[in-house]
Design a protein around this motif. Structure first.
Motif, PDB file in Angstrom:
ATOM      1  N   ASP A  13       0.852  -1.181   0.000  1.00 24.43           N
ATOM      2  CA  ASP A  13       0.000   0.000   0.000  1.00 24.43           C
ATOM      3  C   ASP A  13       0.892   1.237   0.000  1.00 24.43           C
ATOM      4  OD1 ASP A  13      -1.840   1.958   0.324  1.00 24.43           O
ATOM      5  OD2 ASP A  13      -2.742   1.157   2.147  1.00 24.43           O
ATOM      6  N   GLU A  15       0.281   4.208  -0.590  1.00 21.38           N
ATOM      7  CA  GLU A  15      -0.344   5.358   0.061  1.00 21.38           C
ATOM      8  C   GLU A  15      -0.051   5.329   1.565  1.00 21.38           C
ATOM      9  OE1 GLU A  15      -2.427   8.858  -0.422  1.00 21.38           O
ATOM     10  OE2 GLU A  15      -1.823   7.437  -1.959  1.00 21.38           O
ATOM     11  N   ALA A  16      -0.219   4.131   2.162  1.00 24.77           N
ATOM     12  CA  ALA A  16       0.039   3.990   3.601  1.00 24.77           C
ATOM     13  C   ALA A  16       1.495   4.318   3.921  1.00 24.77           C
ATOM     14  CB  ALA A  16      -0.289   2.575   4.060  1.00 24.77           C
ATOM     15  N   SER A  17       2.424   3.813   3.098  1.00 27.94           N
ATOM     16  CA  SER A  17       3.837   4.099   3.367  1.00 27.94           C
ATOM     17  C   SER A  17       4.098   5.590   3.328  1.00 27.94           C
ATOM     18  CB  SER A  17       4.739   3.435   2.323  1.00 27.94           C
ATOM     19  OG  SER A  17       4.307   2.159   2.060  1.00 27.94           O
ATOM     20  N   ILE A  19       1.918   8.072   3.799  1.00 27.76           N
ATOM     21  CA  ILE A  19       1.338   8.747   4.970  1.00 27.76           C
ATOM     22  C   ILE A  19       2.249   8.530   6.172  1.00 27.76           C
ATOM     23  CG2 ILE A  19      -0.613   8.817   6.574  1.00 27.76           C
ATOM     24  CD1 ILE A  19      -2.412   7.900   4.352  1.00 27.76           C
ATOM     25  N   GLY A  20       2.716   7.287   6.314  1.00 29.52           N
ATOM     26  CA  GLY A  20       3.613   6.985   7.431  1.00 29.52           C
ATOM     27  C   GLY A  20       4.838   7.870   7.413  1.00 29.52           C
ATOM     28  N   LEU A  23       4.022  11.451   8.385  1.00 32.60           N
ATOM     29  CA  LEU A  23       3.815  11.583   9.829  1.00 32.60           C
ATOM     30  C   LEU A  23       5.156  11.597  10.553  1.00 32.60           C
ATOM     31  CD1 LEU A  23       0.764   9.216  10.329  1.00 32.60           C
ATOM     32  CD2 LEU A  23       0.775  11.699  10.387  1.00 32.60           C
ATOM     33  N   PHE A  24       6.082  10.750  10.070  1.00 33.01           N
ATOM     34  CA  PHE A  24       7.401  10.730  10.685  1.00 33.01           C
ATOM     35  C   PHE A  24       8.098  12.074  10.485  1.00 33.01           C
ATOM     36  CE2 PHE A  24      11.910   9.563  10.960  1.00 33.01           C
ATOM     37  CZ  PHE A  24      11.889   9.028  12.235  1.00 33.01           C
TER      38      PHE A  24
ATOM     39  N   LEU B 179       2.231   6.596  15.176  1.00 32.50           N
ATOM     40  CA  LEU B 179       2.313   6.670  13.712  1.00 32.50           C
ATOM     41  C   LEU B 179       1.602   5.475  13.072  1.00 32.50           C
ATOM     42  CD1 LEU B 179       5.606   7.549  11.896  1.00 32.50           C
ATOM     43  CD2 LEU B 179       4.252   5.685  11.070  1.00 32.50           C
ATOM     44  N   VAL B 183      -1.848   5.610  10.605  1.00 31.49           N
ATOM     45  CA  VAL B 183      -1.910   5.071   9.251  1.00 31.49           C
ATOM     46  C   VAL B 183      -2.942   3.944   9.175  1.00 31.49           C
ATOM     47  CG1 VAL B 183      -0.601   4.011   7.384  1.00 31.49           C
ATOM     48  CG2 VAL B 183       0.475   5.719   8.815  1.00 31.49           C
ATOM     49  N   ARG B 187      -6.044   3.936   6.703  1.00 33.18           N
ATOM     50  CA  ARG B 187      -5.979   3.104   5.504  1.00 33.18           C
ATOM     51  C   ARG B 187      -6.689   1.765   5.603  1.00 33.18           C
ATOM     52  NH1 ARG B 187      -5.423   5.078   0.938  1.00 33.18           N
ATOM     53  NH2 ARG B 187      -4.583   3.134   0.141  1.00 33.18           N
TER      54      ARG B 187
END
Lengths: 206, 535
Positions: A13, A15-17, A19-20, A23-24, B179, B183, B187
């Motif tokens: 995913d 997209e998830a990476s 977003i992660g 956030l970081f 975090l 996510v 998701r």
């Protein structure tokens, strides 16, 4: 009872990476944010001393390092385009250039810090306690902490990029699956962006 | 294991993967196993922390030296604070119940980054070990208080560096969990699980995760600076070199006040799950509870100065912080009213989790209202740094988070272990604990109003009566704790098998077998439109 086969969570995913990673990056910004607050407070309290101390810094090396980081940000951005065009050779070259530029940045930093040390400017030095005002001591304390923490981020970024290069070589990262490369790029841009603030705050405002 | 259908999946407790035995746990990326890893490590540290608290109370049973001298007492309250805050109540509910339940509650098979999740637990263990190093080796046990205030934190000769670094690592672990949860919630929600259908526990985890992400790095860098100050003398917090120790306090509380909301928000979330289940009624004011959660998370950032009224701050800043502190009370009160309204005209089933939830509301209100005494400028100056503060803090953090944690473990225990605990002893444990808690902390309000300072191993003769009562309470409370923990451990092996949904809960975790299978769902559930009302 029959054991059901464990299915590896291999859902990809991007997209998830991403977003992660963003956030970081927020976290990292707030980490430096604390330092920027301290800098602002002490600059406000000691305007003259900060002005005087900033003149000790070598604006030329600072400017060269700024250019180096900006170029390296460009090369890593280009590598993301190159991998989508399946040009793996070019991707690896661009990443290698990024790492080399990062290394050159650190070499410059080494000479810059070395010069300061040889002039007796380092935290806890006798020379500073005798010859410098409190504001100047604070300026250099912050200078070493902030550029040092930034240099640590450069090192982490280099390791991250080399790791990605290794993954590209094994084709674990490829033209359909390049979120990791994009994330290393995002991280590198963050490192770059922080320097963009450090450079004027320490070198230019004087 | 509950037999529900023919093609039964093996549950997560019995599953055998690549590694066997304990390695199958500490290398597991399964969110449920990681949740339990946190549960066990937190429980062990909690026993240590509780023992230290007990020792402090025993010291205070009489004026003068009873069982320890002043230096030992200083070290004891420091270690008690560091363990309880950084290792237990901050990770507490999110790391244990968030990990275990949140993916199931939103209809996912795991969190978004399972490996990162495992790394968070490893970092947690690394942080714990670092802090334990500070206690066991080196020139002395840290004695600064859990707040590590400058300039004493870089002047003390004790072994502070590993403790500070350990706290930093624990913070990093907390950031990564936050975090991961953010996510995951963005998701991995099941089809039809819209934002306004999420269970309230998930909403509070969401708010908490933002605080973990945005506030923790500030204390991270502050602790790094204290370490650098200790080692190199950079000067930022050292008045001798021009630095300002009060700036340390600001930076510390910019994180550590929001950290109180990291602790209490998921606790409120668990209560918001328990009460509707046992009132057998939908939650009252679902949206108001979400808005109040996010409002607490947001306003909680802006009130840190109320820890520093006496530290030297402009009058304007004091008014501002005091006003905002009162603002935080509003969404907290909204939550209390909503819980009460949920019970109103409900058909209440009296069971152990409900007792905990009801007593949570009771102690939380006492803690919250005395918080306003501390938030108001005039009264704060009067009771600042007295036993009153300790009592308030323990009513909120131990009363709030602790009661909610015990409520949550009694609520979700049948789901987690597939067994039901002995309800009689669980209820006995609760009432003994509750009486002990009230006896322990209520006298401290009184002692504080009389002027007994906190963090002293000695006191004047006039405070003797209240302290005897308080110490007596600590013994009752520890008895309750022993009953509760023994009952839970014993029932994990000998308890009756629990069904899929022993309480009649409506959220998704009550639709998977107890204990849940490895991947939670054979098929990801689809949430229909008509189900919008129940969460």
């Amino acid at each position: 009872m029959e054991q059901t086969k464990h299915v590896e969570h291999d859902h990809y995913d991007p997209e998830a990476s991403k977003i992660g990673m963003w956030l970081f990056i927020f976290t990292e910004l707030l980490l430096f944010g604390g330092l920027f607050i301290i800098y602002s407070v002490y600059r406000y309290l000691n305007p003259d001393a900060f002005h005087l101390a900033a003149e000790e810094l070598d604006t030329f090396i600072g400017a060269v390092n700024t250019v180096i980081l900006l170029v390296s940000s460009m090369t890593i951005a280009m590598s993301t385009t190159a991998i989508q065009k399946q040009n793996y050779r070019l991707t690896q070259w661009l990443l290698a250039i990024t790492v080399i530029l990062a290394f050159v940045f650190l070499v410059n930093k080494y000479f810059e810090w070395g010069a300061k040390f040889s002039h007796g400017i380092y935290p806890g030095s006798e020379h500073m306690l005798e010859a410098f005002s409190q504001g100047e001591i604070l300026f250099f304390g912050l200078y070493f902490v902030m550029t040092g923490l930034h240099a640590l981020h450069i090192v982490i970024g280099m390791v991250f990029i080399i790791w990605v290069m290794f993954y590209i070589k094994k084709r674990k990262v490829h033209h359909n699956r390049f979120a990791l490369l994009e994330n290393s790029g995002l991280y590198w841009h963050l490192v770059d962006a922080i320097w963009i603030f450090l450079f004027p705050l320490f070198y230019l405002i004087s | 294991m509950q037999t529900t259908n023919a093609n039964e999946e093996v549950n997560y407790l019995e599953y055998k993967g690549k590694y066997s035995g304990i390695w199958g746990w500490i290398f597991s990326t399964d969110h449920k196993r990681i949740g339990l890893l946190y549960l066990y490590s937190i429980a062990i540290m909690f026993v240590v922390g509780a023992f230290l608290g007990l020792a402090m109370k025993l010291e205070l049973i009489a004026p003068g030296k009873t069982i320890m001298n002043a230096a030992t007492y200083n070290a004891t309250f420091t270690v008690h604070g560091v363990i309880m805050i950084f290792m237990i109540v901050i990770p507490g509910l999110p790391a244990v119940f968030g990990n275990f339940l949140m993916p199931i509650m939103i209809g996912a098979k795991d969190v978004a980054f399972p490996k990162l999740n495992l790394l968070s637990w490893w970092l947690y263990v690394a942080g714990v070990l670092l802090i334990l190093t500070a206690l066991l080796f080196g020139p002395g046990v840290p004695d600064t208080g859990w707040t590590f205030y400058a300039p004493y934190s870089f002047k003390t000769g004790t072994n502070l560096l590993p403790a500070i670094f350990g706290a930093f690592v624990l913070g990093f672990s907390s950031i990564l969990t936050g975090l991961n949860f953010l996510v995951t919630i963005h998701r991995l929600r099941a089809p039809g699980m819209k934002w306004l259908k999420l269970p309230l526990f998930v909403w509070t985890l969401y708010g908490t995760a933002w605080i973990q992400l945005l506030a923790t790095p500030v204390v991270g860098i502050t602790l790094v600076l204290v370490s650098l100050e200790r080692v190199f003398g950079i000067g930022v917090f050292d008045p001798v070199l021009g630095g300002d120790p009060v700036l340390y306090q600001h930076l510390f509380w910019i994180y550590s006040h929001p950290a109180v909301y990291i602790m209490i928000l998921p606790a409120m979330g668990a209560i918001s799950e328990i009460i509707p289940t046992f009132a057998q009624k939908g939650i009252f004011g679902y949206k108001a509870l979400i808005i109040s959660t996010m409002a607490i998370a947001f306003v909680g950032y802006l009130v840190w100065g109320h820890h520093m009224y006496t530290a030297g701050m402009s009058g304007t800043a004091q008014y501002y912080f005091s006003l905002l502190t009162f603002f935080v009370a509003i969404p907290s009160a909204i939550k209390v009213f909503n819980w009460i309204s949920t019970m109103y005209k409900g058909s209440i089933k009296l069971d152990t989790p409900f007792y905990w939830a009801a007593s949570f509301i009771f102690v939380f209100m006492i803690g919250g209202l005395t918080g306003l005494v501390l938030g108001a400028l005039a009264t704060n100056i009067y009771v600042h740094d007295t036993a009153f503060v300790v009592a308030h803090f323990h009513f909120i953090v131990f009363g709030g988070v602790g009661f909610s944690f015990f409520g949550a473990i009694h609520y979700w225990y049948p789901k987690i272990f597939g067994k039901m605990y002995d309800k009689y002893w669980a209820n006995v444990g609760w009432i003994v604990f509750f009486i002990g808690f009230m006896t322990l902390y209520t006298p401290m309000f009184y002692l504080g109003m009389q002027g007994m300072p906190r963090r002293y191993y000695d006191y004047l003769e006039e405070f003797h009566g209240g302290n005897i009562l308080s110490t007596f309470g600590s013994w009752i409370m520890i008895t309750g704790l022993v009953i509760i923990i023994t009952n839970l451990i014993r029932s994990a092996r000998k308890g009756e098998k629990a069904g899929i949904n022993p309480w009649g809960g409506k959220t998704l975790e009550w639709r998977v077998p107890s204990p849940p299978p490895l991947e939670n769902w054979d098929e990801i559930p689809v949430i229909g439109e008509e189900e919008s009302k129940y969460f």
